[in-house]
Design a protein around this motif. Structure first.
Motif, PDB file in Angstrom:
ATOM      1  N   ASP A 201       0.813  -1.222   0.000  1.00  0.00           N
ATOM      2  CA  ASP A 201       0.000   0.000   0.000  1.00  0.00           C
ATOM      3  C   ASP A 201       0.842   1.266   0.000  1.00  0.00           C
ATOM      4  O   ASP A 201       0.391   2.315   0.470  1.00  0.00           O
ATOM      5  N   SER A 202       2.061   1.185  -0.517  1.00  0.00           N
ATOM      6  CA  SER A 202       2.971   2.330  -0.460  1.00  0.00           C
ATOM      7  C   SER A 202       3.301   2.864  -1.847  1.00  0.00           C
ATOM      8  O   SER A 202       4.452   3.189  -2.147  1.00  0.00           O
ATOM      9  N   LEU A 203       2.272   2.957  -2.704  1.00  0.00           N
ATOM     10  CA  LEU A 203       2.511   3.433  -4.059  1.00  0.00           C
ATOM     11  C   LEU A 203       3.055   4.861  -4.064  1.00  0.00           C
ATOM     12  O   LEU A 203       3.956   5.187  -4.830  1.00  0.00           O
ATOM     13  N   SER A 204       2.513   5.727  -3.203  1.00  0.00           N
ATOM     14  CA  SER A 204       2.998   7.108  -3.147  1.00  0.00           C
ATOM     15  C   SER A 204       4.480   7.153  -2.798  1.00  0.00           C
ATOM     16  O   SER A 204       5.245   7.918  -3.381  1.00  0.00           O
ATOM     17  N   ALA A 205       4.885   6.353  -1.828  1.00  0.00           N
ATOM     18  CA  ALA A 205       6.285   6.327  -1.415  1.00  0.00           C
ATOM     19  C   ALA A 205       7.171   5.793  -2.525  1.00  0.00           C
ATOM     20  O   ALA A 205       8.269   6.306  -2.777  1.00  0.00           O
ATOM     21  N   GLN A 206       6.697   4.769  -3.227  1.00  0.00           N
ATOM     22  CA  GLN A 206       7.492   4.211  -4.315  1.00  0.00           C
ATOM     23  C   GLN A 206       7.654   5.210  -5.456  1.00  0.00           C
ATOM     24  O   GLN A 206       8.756   5.393  -5.977  1.00  0.00           O
ATOM     25  N   VAL A 207       6.568   5.862  -5.833  1.00  0.00           N
ATOM     26  CA  VAL A 207       6.640   6.866  -6.897  1.00  0.00           C
ATOM     27  C   VAL A 207       7.531   8.025  -6.469  1.00  0.00           C
ATOM     28  O   VAL A 207       8.333   8.545  -7.263  1.00  0.00           O
ATOM     29  N   ALA A 208       7.421   8.437  -5.197  1.00  0.00           N
ATOM     30  CA  ALA A 208       8.254   9.539  -4.699  1.00  0.00           C
ATOM     31  C   ALA A 208       9.735   9.188  -4.772  1.00  0.00           C
ATOM     32  O   ALA A 208      10.563  10.031  -5.119  1.00  0.00           O
ATOM     33  N   SER A 209      10.072   7.940  -4.448  1.00  0.00           N
ATOM     34  CA  SER A 209      11.477   7.530  -4.484  1.00  0.00           C
ATOM     35  C   SER A 209      12.042   7.530  -5.901  1.00  0.00           C
ATOM     36  O   SER A 209      13.264   7.579  -6.086  1.00  0.00           O
ATOM     37  N   ILE A 210      11.163   7.484  -6.900  1.00  0.00           N
ATOM     38  CA  ILE A 210      11.605   7.554  -8.298  1.00  0.00           C
ATOM     39  C   ILE A 210      11.632   9.004  -8.777  1.00  0.00           C
ATOM     40  O   ILE A 210      12.602   9.458  -9.399  1.00  0.00           O
ATOM     41  N   LEU A 211      10.591   9.769  -8.485  1.00  0.00           N
ATOM     42  CA  LEU A 211      10.507  11.139  -8.985  1.00  0.00           C
ATOM     43  C   LEU A 211      11.640  12.021  -8.450  1.00  0.00           C
ATOM     44  O   LEU A 211      12.110  12.915  -9.151  1.00  0.00           O
ATOM     45  N   VAL A 212      12.083  11.787  -7.223  1.00  0.00           N
ATOM     46  CA  VAL A 212      13.160  12.624  -6.679  1.00  0.00           C
ATOM     47  C   VAL A 212      14.480  12.381  -7.402  1.00  0.00           C
ATOM     48  O   VAL A 212      15.409  13.194  -7.299  1.00  0.00           O
ATOM     49  N   LEU A 213      14.575  11.297  -8.172  1.00  0.00           N
ATOM     50  CA  LEU A 213      15.814  10.984  -8.890  1.00  0.00           C
ATOM     51  C   LEU A 213      15.934  11.742 -10.205  1.00  0.00           C
ATOM     52  O   LEU A 213      17.003  11.721 -10.820  1.00  0.00           O
ATOM     53  N   PHE A 214      14.876  12.404 -10.643  1.00  0.00           N
ATOM     54  CA  PHE A 214      14.881  12.991 -11.981  1.00  0.00           C
ATOM     55  C   PHE A 214      15.937  14.077 -12.194  1.00  0.00           C
ATOM     56  O   PHE A 214      16.406  14.247 -13.320  1.00  0.00           O
ATOM     57  N   PRO A 215      16.349  14.850 -11.172  1.00  0.00           N
ATOM     58  CA  PRO A 215      17.490  15.757 -11.410  1.00  0.00           C
ATOM     59  C   PRO A 215      18.776  15.000 -11.729  1.00  0.00           C
ATOM     60  O   PRO A 215      19.670  15.546 -12.361  1.00  0.00           O
ATOM     61  N   MET A 216      18.882  13.755 -11.263  1.00  0.00           N
ATOM     62  CA  MET A 216      19.945  12.801 -11.609  1.00  0.00           C
ATOM     63  C   MET A 216      21.327  13.178 -11.094  1.00  0.00           C
ATOM     64  O   MET A 216      22.316  12.614 -11.540  1.00  0.00           O
ATOM     65  N   HIS A 217      21.432  14.143 -10.192  1.00  0.00           N
ATOM     66  CA  HIS A 217      22.713  14.421  -9.540  1.00  0.00           C
ATOM     67  C   HIS A 217      22.417  14.910  -8.131  1.00  0.00           C
ATOM     68  O   HIS A 217      21.315  15.388  -7.829  1.00  0.00           O
ATOM     69  N   TRP A 218      23.393  14.798  -7.256  1.00  0.00           N
ATOM     70  CA  TRP A 218      23.175  15.037  -5.833  1.00  0.00           C
ATOM     71  C   TRP A 218      22.634  16.430  -5.540  1.00  0.00           C
ATOM     72  O   TRP A 218      21.697  16.590  -4.760  1.00  0.00           O
ATOM     73  N   ASN A 219      23.203  17.453  -6.160  1.00  0.00           N
ATOM     74  CA  ASN A 219      22.772  18.824  -5.865  1.00  0.00           C
ATOM     75  C   ASN A 219      21.298  19.038  -6.175  1.00  0.00           C
ATOM     76  O   ASN A 219      20.591  19.762  -5.461  1.00  0.00           O
ATOM     77  N   GLY A 220      20.819  18.412  -7.253  1.00  0.00           N
ATOM     78  CA  GLY A 220      19.409  18.549  -7.601  1.00  0.00           C
ATOM     79  C   GLY A 220      18.511  17.635  -6.787  1.00  0.00           C
ATOM     80  O   GLY A 220      17.409  18.010  -6.391  1.00  0.00           O
ATOM     81  N   SER A 310       3.578   9.457   6.079  1.00  0.00           N
ATOM     82  CA  SER A 310       4.699   8.880   6.830  1.00  0.00           C
ATOM     83  C   SER A 310       5.593   8.036   5.935  1.00  0.00           C
ATOM     84  O   SER A 310       6.825   8.110   6.022  1.00  0.00           O
ATOM     85  N   SER A 311       5.007   7.242   5.046  1.00  0.00           N
ATOM     86  CA  SER A 311       5.807   6.368   4.195  1.00  0.00           C
ATOM     87  C   SER A 311       6.630   7.171   3.190  1.00  0.00           C
ATOM     88  O   SER A 311       7.787   6.830   2.903  1.00  0.00           O
ATOM     89  N   VAL A 312       6.057   8.255   2.654  1.00  0.00           N
ATOM     90  CA  VAL A 312       6.805   9.075   1.698  1.00  0.00           C
ATOM     91  C   VAL A 312       7.993   9.747   2.375  1.00  0.00           C
ATOM     92  O   VAL A 312       9.097   9.787   1.820  1.00  0.00           O
ATOM     93  N   CYS A 313       7.787  10.269   3.569  1.00  0.00           N
ATOM     94  CA  CYS A 313       8.895  10.930   4.281  1.00  0.00           C
ATOM     95  C   CYS A 313      10.031   9.954   4.543  1.00  0.00           C
ATOM     96  O   CYS A 313      11.213  10.280   4.344  1.00  0.00           O
ATOM     97  N   VAL A 314       9.705   8.745   4.966  1.00  0.00           N
ATOM     98  CA  VAL A 314      10.735   7.738   5.210  1.00  0.00           C
ATOM     99  C   VAL A 314      11.427   7.353   3.898  1.00  0.00           C
ATOM    100  O   VAL A 314      12.664   7.252   3.839  1.00  0.00           O
ATOM    101  N   ALA A 315      10.633   7.142   2.830  1.00  0.00           N
ATOM    102  CA  ALA A 315      11.207   6.735   1.548  1.00  0.00           C
ATOM    103  C   ALA A 315      12.133   7.810   0.986  1.00  0.00           C
ATOM    104  O   ALA A 315      13.226   7.505   0.485  1.00  0.00           O
ATOM    105  N   VAL A 316      11.724   9.079   1.073  1.00  0.00           N
ATOM    106  CA  VAL A 316      12.550  10.169   0.552  1.00  0.00           C
ATOM    107  C   VAL A 316      13.840  10.290   1.357  1.00  0.00           C
ATOM    108  O   VAL A 316      14.931  10.453   0.793  1.00  0.00           O
ATOM    109  N   PHE A 317      13.743  10.186   2.689  1.00  0.00           N
ATOM    110  CA  PHE A 317      14.946  10.284   3.525  1.00  0.00           C
ATOM    111  C   PHE A 317      15.934   9.165   3.203  1.00  0.00           C
ATOM    112  O   PHE A 317      17.142   9.412   3.023  1.00  0.00           O
ATOM    113  N   MET A 318      15.441   7.935   3.100  1.00  0.00           N
ATOM    114  CA  MET A 318      16.331   6.812   2.799  1.00  0.00           C
ATOM    115  C   MET A 318      16.927   6.939   1.403  1.00  0.00           C
ATOM    116  O   MET A 318      18.094   6.594   1.179  1.00  0.00           O
TER     117      MET A 318
END
Length: 342
Positions: A201-220, A310-318
């Motif tokens: 039931d963590s689709l939002s967290a999974q999608v968030a963990s992918i979308l944050v990668l789109f800048p593709m470098h650490w600064n972004g 809660s799941s998105v915050c944990v997923a983004v932090f990790m």
């Protein structure tokens, strides 16, 4: 990111396209009672939110990636679904190819949307109750409907004036390698974690963990992670407020659609003013997932919203921790050193 204070005529029409397209996707999927409602709600938000204009090149990328993802899911999960030790390297290769296209630039839409859709569907396909062919059919139907919705929105609300063409920044080869390996590794790690922990039931967290990668470098990415968490917080807050307004009338579809359109327009306005994938875009995708997947008599939306946050915050932090470690590791090798590395 510089945030503007007022909407231009083009901005207003983009907001109307985003809100109208998202609401129409929700209305059609709920009216027809289709499975995988999140596909029909999220896809229009992604297509209309990631590109302010649409043409044949964008449509071809969107439709082609949907077909390619369907074939990959059939191949990877259909043949190796019972052997996760083989699925992981195949998923990595699929993600690596897409992030390499994103790093090069011209086919960014194909790579970005394909990454999100492949991650979602490989995860959905692992559910014992999921019928693989139904999942593929939902994906293709949602993609076709999204293109029709997008064309309709651009016909109803065309830009008042032409937009300047987006320039594709040039990147050296080591930076491209860095971004491709970084993105593919983290997308694969996300898939493995959500599979291993059985986070159905963590689709939002999974999608968030992918979308944050789109800048593709650490600064972004470190900036995108904070923005994504704030966007999810805003989307969850709005979703909870809408649930309180609807109360027990979640089955009155015209009312749900109207309220959803109003909330989507407010989030779209914030997204357009930000001029990037910021808080507004995060709120839009969060609303789409919550209403598309959980607005049914069988789900407690209030609980689902709290769990999303809660799941998105944990997923983004990790994800940020993993990105930082891998970024530092790759920069130790000249062949993978990113140009932003000081």
């Amino acid at each position: 990111m510089v945030r503007r204070q007022r909407l231009t005529e083009n901005d207003l029409r983009q907001c109307l396209r985003l809100a109208g397209g998202g609401a129409l996707g929700l209305f059609v999927c709920k009216l027809m009672g289709w499975d995988n409602g999140s596909f029909f709600c999220v896809y229009p938000m992604l297509l209309l939110g990631l590109t302010p204009s649409i043409d044949a090149h964008v449509v071809r990328q969107f439709l082609l990636q949907s077909v390619v993802v369907s074939l990959e899911v059939l191949l990877i999960h259909g043949l190796f679904g019972d052997r996760p030790q083989l699925m992981a390297p195949l998923a990595f290769l699929a993600f690596l190819w897409r992030f390499r296209l994103m790093a090069q630039g011209p086919l960014f839409m194909f790579g970005a949307l394909g990454t999100v859709f492949l991650s979602m569907q490989l995860h959905f396909a692992s559910y014992p109750e999921t019928h693989l062919l139904d999942l593929i059919a939902s994906n293709l139907a949602a993609a076709a409907l999204t293109v029709l919705i997008a064309w309709l929105m651009f016909w109803l609300f065309p830009d008042a004036e032409s937009r300047p063409a987006r320039s594709v920044p040039s990147k050296d080869l080591p930076s491209q390698r860095h971004e491709a390996v970084l993105g593919a590794s983290l997308a694969t790690l996300s898939f493995m974690v959500f599979q291993s922990l059985d986070l159905k039931d963590s689709l939002s967290a999974q999608v968030a963990s992918i979308l944050v990668l789109f800048p593709m470098h650490w600064n972004g990415i470190r900036f995108a992670g904070r923005i994504r968490a704030l966007g999810t917080l805003l989307g969850c807050g709005i979703g909870l407020a809408l649930q309180l307004v609807l109360y027990s009338h979640y089955d009155v579809l015209p009312l749900v659609t109207l309220i959803y359109w109003t909330a989507a327009f407010c989030c779209a306005r914030l997204h357009v003013l930000e001029g990037a994938q910021g808080v507004g875009f995060g709120a839009l995708t969060t609303l789409a997932i919550v209403f598309g997947q959980y607005l049914t008599p069988q789900h407690d939306v209030a609980y689902a919203i709290a769990y999303r946050l809660s799941s998105v915050c944990v997923a983004v932090f990790m994800t940020l921790v993993a990105v930082f470690v891998l970024h530092r590791l790759l920069n130790r090798f000249p062949a993978f050193r990113h140009a932003s590395h000081a």
